[in-house]
Design a protein around this motif. Structure first.
Motif, PDB file in Angstrom:
ATOM      1  N   SER A   1     -13.840  -9.369   6.524  1.00  8.79           N
ATOM      2  CA  SER A   1     -13.071 -10.047   7.579  1.00  8.79           C
ATOM      3  C   SER A   1     -11.577 -10.100   7.262  1.00  8.79           C
ATOM      4  N   ARG A   2     -11.211 -10.085   5.979  1.00 10.85           N
ATOM      5  CA  ARG A   2      -9.802 -10.161   5.625  1.00 10.85           C
ATOM      6  C   ARG A   2      -9.212  -8.799   5.287  1.00 10.85           C
TER       7      ARG A   2
ATOM      8  N   ALA B   1     -11.480   1.563   5.284  1.00 11.37           N
ATOM      9  CA  ALA B   1     -11.120   0.189   4.947  1.00 11.37           C
ATOM     10  C   ALA B   1     -10.084   0.179   3.837  1.00 11.37           C
ATOM     11  N   GLU B   2      -9.218  -0.809   3.878  1.00 10.56           N
ATOM     12  CA  GLU B   2      -8.127  -0.932   2.915  1.00 10.56           C
ATOM     13  C   GLU B   2      -8.231  -2.285   2.222  1.00 10.56           C
ATOM     14  N   SER B   3      -8.377  -2.252   0.914  1.00 10.55           N
ATOM     15  CA  SER B   3      -8.491  -3.487   0.146  1.00 10.55           C
ATOM     16  C   SER B   3      -8.081  -3.228  -1.294  1.00 10.55           C
ATOM     17  N   PRO B   4      -7.464  -4.158  -2.016  1.00  7.21           N
ATOM     18  CA  PRO B   4      -7.171  -5.521  -1.585  1.00  7.21           C
ATOM     19  C   PRO B   4      -5.895  -5.667  -0.760  1.00  7.21           C
ATOM     20  N   SER B   5      -5.012  -4.675  -0.798  1.00  4.02           N
ATOM     21  CA  SER B   5      -3.810  -4.778   0.029  1.00  4.02           C
ATOM     22  C   SER B   5      -4.174  -4.493   1.479  1.00  4.02           C
ATOM     23  N   CYS B   6      -3.259  -4.791   2.363  1.00  7.40           N
ATOM     24  CA  CYS B   6      -3.548  -4.607   3.783  1.00  7.40           C
ATOM     25  C   CYS B   6      -2.264  -4.249   4.509  1.00  7.40           C
ATOM     26  N   SER B   7      -2.052  -2.968   4.742  1.00  8.48           N
ATOM     27  CA  SER B   7      -0.847  -2.550   5.447  1.00  8.48           C
ATOM     28  C   SER B   7      -1.051  -2.542   6.958  1.00  8.48           C
TER      29      SER B   7
END
Length: 124
Positions: A30-31, A97-103
């Motif tokens: 979700s984040r 999916a992009e994690s832990p950063s979120c551009s």
């Protein structure tokens, strides 16, 4: 381990619609930032639509007004509603999916988790 599984691809005539789904397992995303990419034969993988952790979305110019990205956090599922499909939309579509950063962007190198893809074919 994060797993992304796409579904919903298929063959459709120009002007038709499809809805792609991407089920995420192994983590509650979700984040995270999520996105759809596509790759046609002999072409680079390109970003189609992205959605960030706050639900803000962005689109490639080629699909604006026709495609809509959304996610259902309760179901851990990402969607891509594709309307008014064109033959040039034909490609393998990938969930990312992009994690832990979120551009929240459409740059493929930002994304570190990928699904196996689902084929979309649009005939004229």
């Amino acid at each position: 381990q994060v797993q992304l599984v796409e579904s919903g691809g298929g063959s459709v005539q120009a002007g038709g619609s499809l809805r792609l789904s991407c089920a995420a397992a192994g983590h509650t995303y979700s984040r995270w930032c999520m996105a759809w990419f596509r790759q046609a034969p002999d072409k680079e993988r390109e970003g189609v639509a992205a959605i960030d952790s706050d639900g803000r979305s962005r689109y490639a110019d080629s699909v604006k007004g026709r495609f809509t990205i959304s996610k259902d956090n309760a179901k851990n599922t990402l969607y891509l509603q594709m309307n008014s499909l064109k033959p040039e939309d034909t490609a393998m579509y990938y969930c990312a999916a992009e994690s832990p950063s979120c551009s929240g962007g459409l740059w493929k190198y930002s994304y570190n988790f990928w699904g196996q893809g689902t084929q979309v074919t649009v005939s004229s």
